[in-house]
Design a protein around this motif. Sequence first.
Motif, PDB file in Angstrom:
ATOM      1  N   TYR A 219       0.427  -1.283  -0.295  1.00 50.96           N
ATOM      2  CA  TYR A 219       0.458   0.150   0.172  1.00 50.96           C
ATOM      3  C   TYR A 219       1.245   1.945  -0.018  1.00 50.96           C
ATOM      4  O   TYR A 219       2.020   1.088   0.639  1.00 50.96           O
ATOM      5  N   GLU A 220       0.077   2.385  -0.413  1.00 54.39           N
ATOM      6  CA  GLU A 220       0.592   3.664  -0.445  1.00 54.39           C
ATOM      7  C   GLU A 220       1.787   4.021   1.096  1.00 54.39           C
ATOM      8  O   GLU A 220       2.123   5.461   0.916  1.00 54.39           O
ATOM      9  N   GLU A 221       0.503   4.158   1.606  1.00 54.98           N
ATOM     10  CA  GLU A 221       0.009   4.821   2.500  1.00 54.98           C
ATOM     11  C   GLU A 221      -0.707   4.396   3.666  1.00 54.98           C
ATOM     12  O   GLU A 221      -1.347   4.009   3.732  1.00 54.98           O
ATOM     13  N   GLY A 222      -0.256   5.383   5.153  1.00 58.03           N
ATOM     14  CA  GLY A 222      -0.622   4.487   6.115  1.00 58.03           C
ATOM     15  C   GLY A 222       0.229   3.460   6.938  1.00 58.03           C
ATOM     16  O   GLY A 222       1.222   2.653   6.207  1.00 58.03           O
ATOM     17  N   THR A 223      -0.737   2.884   7.831  1.00 61.01           N
ATOM     18  CA  THR A 223       0.402   1.733   8.420  1.00 61.01           C
ATOM     19  C   THR A 223      -0.504   0.655   9.531  1.00 61.01           C
ATOM     20  O   THR A 223      -1.844   1.127   9.558  1.00 61.01           O
TER      21      THR A 223
END
Lengths: 219, 255
Positions: free
Chosen positions: B53-57
């Motif tokens: 995924y590109e962003e986030g955790t």
Amino acid sequence: MKQLILKDIDDLIIGSLGIVAFISFFVGGVVTIQTALNIDNPLIPKYLVGFATRQSIILEFAPTFMSIIMAGKVGSFITSSIGTMRVTEQIDALEVMGINSLNYLVFPKFISMMLYPFVISIAMFLGILGGMAACVYGGFSTLEDYIVGIQNDFETFHVVYAFIKTFVFAFVLATIPSFHGFYMKGGALEVGKASTTSFVWTSVVIIILNYFLTQMLLS
Amino acid sequence: MIEVNNLHKSFGDVEVLKGISTSFDKGKTNLIIGQSGSGKTVFLKCLLGLFEYEEGTISYDGKIFSQLTEDEKRNIRAEIGMVFQGSALFDSMTIAENVMFPLQMFTKQSKSEMEDRVDFVLKRVNLPEAHNKMPSEASGGMQKRVAIARAIVNNPKYLFCDEPNSGLDPKTAIVIDNLIQEITDEYQITTVINSHDMNSVMEIGEKIVFLRHGLKAWEGSNKTIFKTDNEVVTDFVYSSNLFKKVRKMYIEENE
């Protein structure tokens, strides 16, 4: 991993022996008949039939054309089995478990295909044997002439050349179909398409490599 | 516990997940619901690490997955059990071999220990005599139970299920739902289920996350979903006349 390798040896190598034996024996016979029928000059010795059969079988038929047949048999099996695992999420299941799915699925096939020269040596033997049967029982020459022919002007390097090609083709037969199966997308229909594409590309690569290997090793 | 923070995932120009934040509690059956195309499967595959995924955790019990070393990721994966929509049993193995597979991969148990464990979990999913059958010889419901047995055989901390009831008759679907909930309670697993089945939502949805157009549109439980005024949720969950009546009766009973 050992079990997977043994299973792949059973599927890819042992499972191919029947068709290889059948095709080799009869094609060897046909090569002999064709050669004998095309020799109508009485000055050409009869043992040439055995000689020509041996050369055709060892140099081209067993390593190259048997590999094209194996691209259809073994290659399609590899692509469809891995492709079906992709479609039915079995590869995802392996990856979720943290298993390197590419290594898990392809490495055993690669190792088992290293026994492919064994298949080709059987093809060579049965091809020459089939030629002998056709020659003797078809009345084209005597058994003694045929045996003299297959021993005449024998060059060991021709067998070495055939087995070098066989090893290279074994690598091609293990990798290209695996690639097409592993990276396929879609459903059951696409598994069939991937098998066909894999057969076409494996055959094309084998034919091209055959040309370059022959140029490099024999000329 | 699994915590997700501001998760973004795109395929080319199409943004499928647009910043989802939520958490899935330990010892509970957590359901992800939403219409087809809402991003449920992509979300689940991000949770499983099958999609980058590109962003986030995403963090598993406080460990942020993307920041872990390969060995640490492998350790987390060894604690994950997954039940796929189509069961994803290995065709070339018997049912017992399928169930034993995670033990062979992740443990150093002796063969007899592994066989004992396989016997135990197959009994737990009510398949005590299915060891030597091939997956193709098992019914859809049996295959789902084998998939559950394979998922729990290595005592996972996290259990993921992608539409575990799809293709099953209502009675078998209830058996599977109950089995998942019992196992979740019994072993205190963090269970995340991706589902379309409204029966599952009502029966085992201890926590429900509703996705719409790649965003979290609502979050609650099978208790609060009856009372919600969120039109998007009520449109989806109570789209059938039967569930409209059930909701009406529930509200009348509780007034």
